[in-house]
Design a protein around this motif. Structure first.
Motif, PDB file in Angstrom:
ATOM      1  N   ALA A 109       0.854  -1.190   0.000  1.00 34.00           N
ATOM      2  CA  ALA A 109       0.000   0.000   0.000  1.00 34.00           C
ATOM      3  C   ALA A 109       0.888   1.237   0.000  1.00 34.00           C
ATOM      4  N   CYS A 110       0.646   2.160  -0.930  1.00 35.59           N
ATOM      5  CA  CYS A 110       1.488   3.356  -1.023  1.00 35.59           C
ATOM      6  C   CYS A 110       1.214   4.322   0.126  1.00 35.59           C
ATOM      7  N   ASP A 111       0.101   4.124   0.810  1.00 34.44           N
ATOM      8  CA  ASP A 111      -0.281   4.993   1.921  1.00 34.44           C
ATOM      9  C   ASP A 111      -1.075   4.140   2.907  1.00 34.44           C
ATOM     10  N   ILE A 112      -0.951   4.432   4.190  1.00 32.55           N
ATOM     11  CA  ILE A 112      -1.692   3.679   5.208  1.00 32.55           C
ATOM     12  C   ILE A 112      -3.191   3.747   4.952  1.00 32.55           C
ATOM     13  N   ALA A 113      -3.653   4.831   4.348  1.00 33.30           N
ATOM     14  CA  ALA A 113      -5.073   4.984   4.040  1.00 33.30           C
ATOM     15  C   ALA A 113      -5.558   3.923   3.055  1.00 33.30           C
ATOM     16  N   HIS A 114      -4.651   3.278   2.315  1.00 29.64           N
ATOM     17  CA  HIS A 114      -5.030   2.252   1.335  1.00 29.64           C
ATOM     18  C   HIS A 114      -4.915   0.838   1.893  1.00 29.64           C
ATOM     19  N   ASN A 115      -4.575   0.717   3.178  1.00 29.70           N
ATOM     20  CA  ASN A 115      -4.414  -0.607   3.784  1.00 29.70           C
ATOM     21  C   ASN A 115      -5.662  -1.476   3.638  1.00 29.70           C
ATOM     22  N   ASP A 116      -6.833  -0.903   3.913  1.00 25.22           N
ATOM     23  CA  ASP A 116      -8.069  -1.688   3.857  1.00 25.22           C
ATOM     24  C   ASP A 116      -8.343  -2.187   2.444  1.00 25.22           C
ATOM     25  N   ARG A 117      -8.105  -1.335   1.461  1.00 25.61           N
ATOM     26  CA  ARG A 117      -8.355  -1.728   0.067  1.00 25.61           C
ATOM     27  C   ARG A 117      -7.418  -2.866  -0.350  1.00 25.61           C
ATOM     28  N   LEU A 118      -6.165  -2.771   0.060  1.00 23.12           N
ATOM     29  CA  LEU A 118      -5.215  -3.828  -0.289  1.00 23.12           C
ATOM     30  C   LEU A 118      -5.535  -5.122   0.468  1.00 23.12           C
TER      31      LEU A 118
END
Length: 179
Positions: A7-16
């Protein structure tokens, strides 16, 4: 050979993490294999089997027209992957040559490998998710406007069309845009 998708950002953790959950239940030779979901420096990461050194888009750009034999084989492999996704109740939502790798199987034969399932859990009422040109132009006309399996097959058909477009002027690739 493996690839680590982070994930390029912690905000994308859920999506990944959601992508990892989807891939973990898919087992097909033409779909990228999920090995493990990890956490690296606070970010979700997916350990995946490599989908190949090049994408289908790169192959088309570098080499131009495919042989008829390869066109047929790749077309069959793409449709087998799409059929498997449908049988498993999974939507890719972004089928296009850039999301299809070309890998060598155990016998050294080239095969397609569908990857990048990052949009697979996008809600059906989001009809703009995906890549322009591969989005079904009839999505806004559905009552109510919703993504469906016809849209997935449309993206696969546009990809196949792109592969075959080199075979004559009658196969001009048509692109649609939502503005």
């Amino acid at each position: 050979e493996h690839v680590l998708k982070v994930a390029c950002d912690i905000a994308h953790n859920d999506r990944l993490a959601a992508e990892g959950e989807v891939l973990a239940r898919l087992h097909h030779q033409n779909i990228v294999a999920h090995r493990q979901t990890l956490t690296v420096a606070g970010r979700t990461a997916l350990l995946l089997k490599s989908a190949g050194a090049r994408t289908l888009a790169e192959k088309i750009k570098d080499e131009g027209r495919l042989s008829l034999d390869m066109l047929q084989r790749f077309g069959e492999e793409l449709m087998e992957a799409v059929n498997h996704l449908e049988s498993e109740g999974v939507s890719h939502r972004d089928i296009k040559p850039e999301n299809i790798g070309i890998a060598e199987n155990r016998t050294g034969k080239l095969q397609l490998v569908l990857f990048d399932f990052s949009l697979s859990r996008t809600p059906a009422d989001n009809i703009r998710a995906g890549t322009s040109g591969y989005l079904d132009p009839l999505l806004p006309l559905r009552k109510p406007p919703r993504w469906d399996l016809h849209a997935e097959r449309y993206a696969a058909a546009m990809t196949l069309h792109e592969l075959a477009a080199e075979y004559g002027d009658a196969l001009a690739c048509v692109r649609y845009r939502y503005d």
